[in-house]
Design a protein around this motif. Structure first.
Motif, PDB file in Angstrom:
ATOM      1  N   GLY A  13       0.790  -0.942  -0.070  1.00 45.85           N
ATOM      2  CA  GLY A  13      -0.049  -0.130  -0.040  1.00 45.85           C
ATOM      3  C   GLY A  13       0.743   1.346   0.131  1.00 45.85           C
ATOM      4  N   THR A  37      -5.503  -0.881   1.352  1.00 45.39           N
ATOM      5  CA  THR A  37      -5.373   0.348   2.204  1.00 45.39           C
ATOM      6  C   THR A  37      -5.714   1.497   1.566  1.00 45.39           C
ATOM      7  OG1 THR A  37      -3.360  -0.737   3.513  1.00 45.39           O
ATOM      8  CG2 THR A  37      -3.513   1.707   3.501  1.00 45.39           C
ATOM      9  N   LEU A 130      -3.948  -3.567   6.949  1.00 47.55           N
ATOM     10  CA  LEU A 130      -3.262  -3.292   8.009  1.00 47.55           C
ATOM     11  C   LEU A 130      -4.138  -3.342   9.036  1.00 47.55           C
ATOM     12  CD1 LEU A 130      -0.872  -0.390   6.929  1.00 47.55           C
ATOM     13  CD2 LEU A 130      -0.328  -2.900   6.687  1.00 47.55           C
ATOM     14  N   ALA A 243      11.955  -7.137   5.085  1.00 50.13           N
ATOM     15  CA  ALA A 243      10.842  -7.020   4.275  1.00 50.13           C
ATOM     16  C   ALA A 243      10.549  -5.440   4.071  1.00 50.13           C
ATOM     17  CB  ALA A 243       9.590  -7.561   4.964  1.00 50.13           C
ATOM     18  N   GLY A 245       8.043  -2.077   3.600  1.00 45.79           N
ATOM     19  CA  GLY A 245       6.655  -1.576   4.332  1.00 45.79           C
ATOM     20  C   GLY A 245       7.259  -1.531   5.879  1.00 45.79           C
ATOM     21  N   GLY A 286      10.276 -11.855   3.197  1.00 41.09           N
ATOM     22  CA  GLY A 286      11.278 -10.898   3.692  1.00 41.09           C
ATOM     23  C   GLY A 286      12.575 -11.261   3.226  1.00 41.09           C
ATOM     24  N   GLN A 306       6.200 -15.003   0.237  1.00 47.21           N
ATOM     25  CA  GLN A 306       5.589 -13.945  -0.166  1.00 47.21           C
ATOM     26  C   GLN A 306       6.598 -13.071  -0.503  1.00 47.21           C
ATOM     27  OE1 GLN A 306       1.931 -12.048   1.443  1.00 47.21           O
ATOM     28  NE2 GLN A 306       3.417 -10.439   2.413  1.00 47.21           N
ATOM     29  N   VAL A 307       6.612 -12.260  -1.790  1.00 41.69           N
ATOM     30  CA  VAL A 307       7.646 -11.381  -2.199  1.00 41.69           C
ATOM     31  C   VAL A 307       6.970  -9.898  -2.472  1.00 41.69           C
ATOM     32  CG1 VAL A 307       9.085 -10.730  -4.263  1.00 41.69           C
ATOM     33  CG2 VAL A 307       8.862 -13.087  -3.351  1.00 41.69           C
ATOM     34  N   GLY A 308       7.834  -8.903  -1.891  1.00 41.24           N
ATOM     35  CA  GLY A 308       7.143  -7.557  -2.171  1.00 41.24           C
ATOM     36  C   GLY A 308       8.061  -6.639  -3.214  1.00 41.24           C
ATOM     37  N   THR A 442       8.827   3.182   0.239  1.00 39.32           N
ATOM     38  CA  THR A 442       9.294   2.162   0.947  1.00 39.32           C
ATOM     39  C   THR A 442       9.866   0.788   0.095  1.00 39.32           C
ATOM     40  OG1 THR A 442       8.673   0.540   2.840  1.00 39.32           O
ATOM     41  CG2 THR A 442       6.969   1.080   1.312  1.00 39.32           C
ATOM     42  N   SER A 443      10.850   0.232   0.799  1.00 38.50           N
ATOM     43  CA  SER A 443      11.249  -0.952  -0.226  1.00 38.50           C
ATOM     44  C   SER A 443      12.018  -1.763   1.004  1.00 38.50           C
ATOM     45  CB  SER A 443      12.112  -0.708  -1.134  1.00 38.50           C
ATOM     46  OG  SER A 443      12.952  -1.687  -1.513  1.00 38.50           O
ATOM     47  N   ASP A 446      16.065  -5.859  -0.149  1.00 40.89           N
ATOM     48  CA  ASP A 446      16.625  -6.317  -1.316  1.00 40.89           C
ATOM     49  C   ASP A 446      16.448  -5.550  -2.669  1.00 40.89           C
ATOM     50  OD1 ASP A 446      17.123  -9.053  -0.722  1.00 40.89           O
ATOM     51  OD2 ASP A 446      15.289  -9.987  -1.533  1.00 40.89           O
TER      52      ASP A 446
HETATM   53  C1  LIG Z   1       6.467  -0.844  -1.474  1.00 41.32           C
HETATM   54  C2  LIG Z   1       5.908  -1.932  -0.468  1.00 41.32           C
HETATM   55  C3  LIG Z   1       4.888  -1.461   0.112  1.00 41.32           C
HETATM   56  C4  LIG Z   1       4.407  -2.673   1.196  1.00 41.32           C
HETATM   57  N1  LIG Z   1       3.136  -2.638   1.832  1.00 41.32           N
HETATM   58  C5  LIG Z   1       2.625  -3.433   2.727  1.00 41.32           C
HETATM   59  C6  LIG Z   1       1.271  -3.258   3.100  1.00 41.32           C
HETATM   60  O1  LIG Z   1       0.486  -2.092   2.691  1.00 41.32           O
HETATM   61  N2  LIG Z   1       0.754  -4.238   3.726  1.00 41.32           N
HETATM   62  C7  LIG Z   1       1.269  -5.338   4.123  1.00 41.32           C
HETATM   63  O2  LIG Z   1       1.122  -6.388   4.982  1.00 41.32           O
HETATM   64  N3  LIG Z   1       2.884  -5.383   3.727  1.00 41.32           N
HETATM   65  C8  LIG Z   1       3.408  -4.585   3.121  1.00 41.32           C
HETATM   66  N4  LIG Z   1       4.679  -4.727   2.506  1.00 41.32           N
HETATM   67  C9  LIG Z   1       5.260  -5.810   2.471  1.00 41.32           C
HETATM   68  C10 LIG Z   1       4.913  -6.944   1.449  1.00 41.32           C
HETATM   69  O3  LIG Z   1       3.615  -7.313   1.532  1.00 41.32           O
HETATM   70  C11 LIG Z   1       5.962  -8.203   1.592  1.00 41.32           C
HETATM   71  O4  LIG Z   1       5.651  -9.010   2.876  1.00 41.32           O
HETATM   72  C12 LIG Z   1       7.402  -7.817   1.747  1.00 41.32           C
HETATM   73  O5  LIG Z   1       7.630  -6.824   0.847  1.00 41.32           O
HETATM   74  C13 LIG Z   1       8.213  -9.084   1.545  1.00 41.32           C
HETATM   75  O6  LIG Z   1       9.386  -8.834   1.755  1.00 41.32           O
HETATM   76  P1  LIG Z   1      10.529  -8.350   0.576  1.00 41.32           P
HETATM   77  O7  LIG Z   1      10.244  -6.769   0.432  1.00 41.32           O
HETATM   78  O8  LIG Z   1      11.757  -8.563   0.886  1.00 41.32           O
HETATM   79  O9  LIG Z   1      10.168  -9.052  -0.721  1.00 41.32           O
HETATM   80  C14 LIG Z   1       5.082  -3.643   1.758  1.00 41.32           C
HETATM   81  C15 LIG Z   1       6.168  -3.981   0.829  1.00 41.32           C
HETATM   82  C16 LIG Z   1       6.824  -3.022  -0.218  1.00 41.32           C
HETATM   83  C17 LIG Z   1       8.190  -3.186  -0.725  1.00 41.32           C
END
Ligand SMILES: Cc1cc2nc3c(=O)[nH]c(=O)nc-3n(C[C@H](O)[C@H](O)[C@H](O)COP(=O)(O)O)c2cc1C
Length: 473
Positions: A13, A37, A130, A243, A245, A286, A306-308, A442-443, A446
């Protein structure tokens, strides 16, 4: 459902994991997750931008109660889009007694996002919330369920009471949620209530009760949720401190390293043995965005990862193109850095920030921003001296926060994530023609590795590139 997905594209989000990204991932047979969100703000702003491509209109046309969809359209749609220097309409803020107009917008916006993510394929789509942003939960979940969402994922808090709500909303039954109110006393009414039939324009058959995955950072919390939640928990996402966020704070007293970031230790590692004993599927998150990490996760008994971060910078994500390109270039040059900021988020959870010139990661940009709180998702409810409930945000003007029993020291370094995250996806609020809100990206840690997903000779990559790398290396 007999089989869960191996890869979950994490909810991001505001609007980073938009319908477009979730659809791209779902079309490839993995779980695409839209961020739930602030979708009410996102829909209202997309409509005020003239609904480029007509996607919102298409989503609205599927809404089962057409007059509600029309009210939203009539109120926010601006043909051709508003001029850039003109501010977006201010929405009412969510409160225990949110106005009907806002509740309707929430239902419709969640419906539209999930509907569009589900378009053109039969695969499951999820939605992420959230827990801390409590007030919009009930209408948001209902809107997403009306659109047939298959998974609900929730972190940033302890979602004990969500599973039972899913059971009730699936039957269109009234549901309640208890609002956390600082200083609440026994006998205070802290309930948020929502009755779907007050909003439904007609009788509908029961809805699918989505699978519920709780996002947690400890096996103890996972066990507590499995045992004490008011309904079925279907699995867990176990998210580590690398991770993107918000991150769970470290256990025990907060200690910072030389750079000012929280220090995580032994006590923060999850006992996967204990987790396996719970017998529910789990995904690791993460720093898991590689074939090697996926293999390791599967070998450890996980259903997948799970990858973000890897998805946040792909072509289909909602992140502004200029920010995406600038951070990709930094990553290619080995200059991308992420800071785990212990105070930026008004939630007081650590929040990971990518350093990027022209955004609020830079001190001069942060200091130049007029401190205003006019979106308000991260406001905390508190009990006033008169015994009523009011709301405050540590990111609002300091004098206002202090006048609401807040402590001055809690305001230091706080950033207005609501406005910044809306600016990240191209909907910056304009202020009197003099200032436009800046983003704050946010990042995960990685970030430095995202250029790995670029196909040879290309300056952008897609969700399909990420999935191919994860599955095939
Ligand atoms: C730009 C960004 C926004 C995120 N926003 C949320 C969020 O709104 N809700 C949430 O549960 N996790 C959020 N996350 C975490 C991701 O859902 C995920 O669990 C996480 O990125 C995994 O780790 P990684 O970033 O190393 O791949 C966010 C991650 C990123 C990179």
């Amino acid at each position: 459902m007999s089989r869960h997905p191996t890869i979950i594209q994490g909810g991001m989000g505001i609007g980073i994991s938009s319908w477009r990204l979730a659809r791209a991932v779902a079309q490839l047979g993995q779980l695409g997750v839209v961020s739930g969100t602030a979708l009410d703000q996102v829909l209202a702003r997309r409509l005020q931008d003239g609904d480029p491509g007509g996607h919102m209109r298409r989503g609205l046309d599927h809404f089962p109660f057409p007059s509600m969809a029309e009210r939203v359209w009539e109120r926010y749609y601006v043909p051709g889009g508003k001029p850039e220097s003109q501010p977006y309409l201010s929405l009412p803020k969510h409160s225990q007694d949110s106005p009907r107009e806002l509740v309707e917008l929430c239902i419709v916006a969640n419906f539209v996002e999930v509907t569009l993510a589900r378009e053109g394929h039969e695969n499951p789509v999820g939605i992420n919330y959230l827990e801390k942003i409590q007030i919009p939960h009930l209408p948001s979940l209902y809107g997403a369920m009306l659109a047939g969402v298959l998974y609900v994922l929730m972190g940033a808090g302890i979602p004990m009471k969500i599973p039972g709500i899913l059971d009730r909303l699936a039957q269109h039954e009234p549901a309640t949620y208890t609002l956390q109110v600082a200083g609440a006393q026994e006998g205070d009414d802290t309930t948020i209530a929502f009755a779907p039939r007050d909003f439904a324009g007609c009788e509908l058959p029961p809805l699918f009760r989505p699978h519920f995955l709780a996002i947690v950072a400890s096996n103890t919390l996972a066990a507590a949720l499995q045992k004490k939640a008011n309904g079925r928990v279907d699995g867990f996402v176990i998210e580590g401190p690398t991770a993107g966020g918000h991150n769970a704070p470290p256990r025990g007293k907060l200690q910072l390293n030389e750079a000012g970031e929280p220090i995580y230790g032994e006590r923060d590692t999850v006992d996967l043995g204990r987790l396996r004993e719970l017998g529910l599927p789990f995904w690791l998150a993460g720093g898991c965005g590689s074939a090697e990490k996926l293999r390791e996760a599967l070998a450890a008994g996980a259903a997948g990862v799970q990858v973000g971060t890897a998805f946040a910078f792909c072509a289909e994500s909602g992140l502004r193109e200029d920010y995406k390109q600038a951070l990709l270039k930094k990553a290619m040059r080995g200059q991308a850095t992420v800071f785990t900021d212990p105070v930026a988020s008004p939630t007081s959870f650590p929040f990971k920030v990518a350093r990027l010139e022209g955004t609020l990661s830079e001190q001069e940009d942060y200091l130049a921003r007029p401190r205003v709180c006019d979106v308000g998702y991260l406001r905390e409810a508190y009990r006033t001296a008169e015994g009523t409930i009011d709301y405050r945000c540590a990111g609002e003007p300091v004098t206002v926060y202090v006048s609401k029993q807040g402590k001055t020291e809690d305001t230091a370094g706080r950033k207005c994530l609501c406005n910044a995250l809306l600016a990240n996806i191209g909907h910056p609020q304009a202020r009197g023609g003099k200032y436009a809100e800046k983003g704050l990206v946010t990042s995960g840690d990685d970030l430095s590795k995202i250029s790995y997903f670029l196909p040879p000779g290309k300056s952008a990559y897609t969700a399909a590139d990420v999935i191919a790398k994860l599955l095939n290396g």
